[in-house]
Write a protein that holds these residues in place. Structure first.
Motif, PDB file in Angstrom:
ATOM      1  N   THR A   2     107.910  85.844 -44.902  1.00  0.00           N
ATOM      2  CA  THR A   2     108.455  85.601 -46.228  1.00  0.00           C
ATOM      3  C   THR A   2     107.877  84.339 -46.828  1.00  0.00           C
ATOM      4  O   THR A   2     107.380  83.465 -46.129  1.00  0.00           O
ATOM      5  CB  THR A   2     109.990  85.464 -46.154  1.00  0.00           C
ATOM      6  N   HIS A   3     108.001  84.264 -48.148  1.00  0.00           N
ATOM      7  CA  HIS A   3     107.482  83.096 -48.854  1.00  0.00           C
ATOM      8  C   HIS A   3     108.147  81.817 -48.337  1.00  0.00           C
ATOM      9  O   HIS A   3     107.500  80.795 -48.175  1.00  0.00           O
ATOM     10  CB  HIS A   3     107.723  83.278 -50.354  1.00  0.00           C
ATOM     11  N   ALA A   4     109.451  81.862 -48.042  1.00  0.00           N
ATOM     12  CA  ALA A   4     110.173  80.678 -47.573  1.00  0.00           C
ATOM     13  C   ALA A   4     109.700  80.237 -46.193  1.00  0.00           C
ATOM     14  O   ALA A   4     109.818  79.073 -45.844  1.00  0.00           O
ATOM     15  CB  ALA A   4     111.668  80.962 -47.550  1.00  0.00           C
ATOM     16  N   ALA A   5     109.181  81.163 -45.402  1.00  0.00           N
ATOM     17  CA  ALA A   5     108.754  80.837 -44.041  1.00  0.00           C
ATOM     18  C   ALA A   5     107.269  80.491 -43.960  1.00  0.00           C
ATOM     19  O   ALA A   5     106.733  80.348 -42.881  1.00  0.00           O
ATOM     20  CB  ALA A   5     109.057  82.010 -43.112  1.00  0.00           C
ATOM     21  N   HIS A   6     106.597  80.374 -45.092  1.00  0.00           N
ATOM     22  CA  HIS A   6     105.167  80.107 -45.136  1.00  0.00           C
ATOM     23  C   HIS A   6     104.850  78.757 -44.472  1.00  0.00           C
ATOM     24  O   HIS A   6     105.508  77.764 -44.754  1.00  0.00           O
ATOM     25  CB  HIS A   6     104.705  80.105 -46.590  1.00  0.00           C
ATOM     26  N   LYS A   7     103.810  78.748 -43.593  1.00  0.00           N
ATOM     27  CA  LYS A   7     103.432  77.523 -42.889  1.00  0.00           C
ATOM     28  C   LYS A   7     101.924  77.397 -42.831  1.00  0.00           C
ATOM     29  O   LYS A   7     101.206  78.380 -42.977  1.00  0.00           O
ATOM     30  CB  LYS A   7     104.005  77.528 -41.468  1.00  0.00           C
ATOM     31  N   TYR A   8     101.458  76.178 -42.576  1.00  0.00           N
ATOM     32  CA  TYR A   8     100.028  75.889 -42.483  1.00  0.00           C
ATOM     33  C   TYR A   8      99.738  75.181 -41.166  1.00  0.00           C
ATOM     34  O   TYR A   8     100.488  74.306 -40.745  1.00  0.00           O
ATOM     35  CB  TYR A   8      99.582  74.989 -43.644  1.00  0.00           C
ATOM     36  N   LEU A   9      98.610  75.552 -40.543  1.00  0.00           N
ATOM     37  CA  LEU A   9      98.129  74.878 -39.346  1.00  0.00           C
ATOM     38  C   LEU A   9      97.140  73.805 -39.802  1.00  0.00           C
ATOM     39  O   LEU A   9      96.133  74.116 -40.437  1.00  0.00           O
ATOM     40  CB  LEU A   9      97.441  75.872 -38.409  1.00  0.00           C
ATOM     41  N   ILE A  10      97.431  72.547 -39.493  1.00  0.00           N
ATOM     42  CA  ILE A  10      96.578  71.423 -39.863  1.00  0.00           C
ATOM     43  C   ILE A  10      95.717  71.079 -38.654  1.00  0.00           C
ATOM     44  O   ILE A  10      96.223  70.933 -37.544  1.00  0.00           O
ATOM     45  CB  ILE A  10      97.407  70.183 -40.280  1.00  0.00           C
ATOM     46  N   PHE A  11      94.390  70.959 -38.872  1.00  0.00           N
ATOM     47  CA  PHE A  11      93.471  70.657 -37.773  1.00  0.00           C
ATOM     48  C   PHE A  11      92.373  69.719 -38.257  1.00  0.00           C
ATOM     49  O   PHE A  11      92.264  69.439 -39.451  1.00  0.00           O
ATOM     50  CB  PHE A  11      92.878  71.955 -37.190  1.00  0.00           C
TER      51      PHE A  11
END
Length: 143
Positions: A2-11
């Protein structure tokens, strides 16, 4: 997802911070054992076995033409197999950031494969398009 659960992996690569949509990531692994891919471009150090699937490993910094960092790849980001049988070799993983802690803004021209910038408390991070990288990487290895 869902849009609310959107996450990003930072590297990190070449001493800079980048991000990828976590929905496009299957797993992050330590530098795996890899086997050479005959006649592959230099940005492909080899291929790995990922749970029974052969996955090409792409040195993402070299592929993007980045330089100037401390170098060395310590982590491998395996892309969701629905996108490609591909993994990105990167320097390290910083963290996972939820959408609420990152504001997406437009990317100035010149950033290859960038969807935009994520504005984080510690500064701007380039958000990369995993699908576009995978498509161009396939063109590169297939000739």
């Amino acid at each position: 997802m869902t849009h609310a659960a959107h996450k990003y992996l930072i590297f990190t690569m070449a001493g800079r911070h980048y991000a990828i949509d976590l929905a496009h990531v299957a797993e992050v692994v330590e530098q795996p054992a890899i086997w050479p891919i005959p006649v592959a471009p230099p940005c492909y150090p080899g291929a790995m076995n990922f749970h029974g699937t052969i996955v090409a490993v792409l040195d993402l910094a070299q592929f993007l033409g980045l330089s100037g960092g401390p170098g060395g790849s310590e982590k491998t980001i395996v892309i969701d197999t629905r996108i490609a049988a591909l993994a990105f070799s990167v320097e390290g993983i910083v963290r996972i950031t939820p959408q609420g802690q990152a504001e997406l803004s437009d990317t100035p021209g010149g950033e290859a494969f960038a969807l935009g910038h994520l504005n984080l408390p510690e500064g701007k991070v380039i958000l990369l398009d995993a699908a576009a990288i995978a498509e161009h990487a396939a063109d590169t290895i297939n000739g």
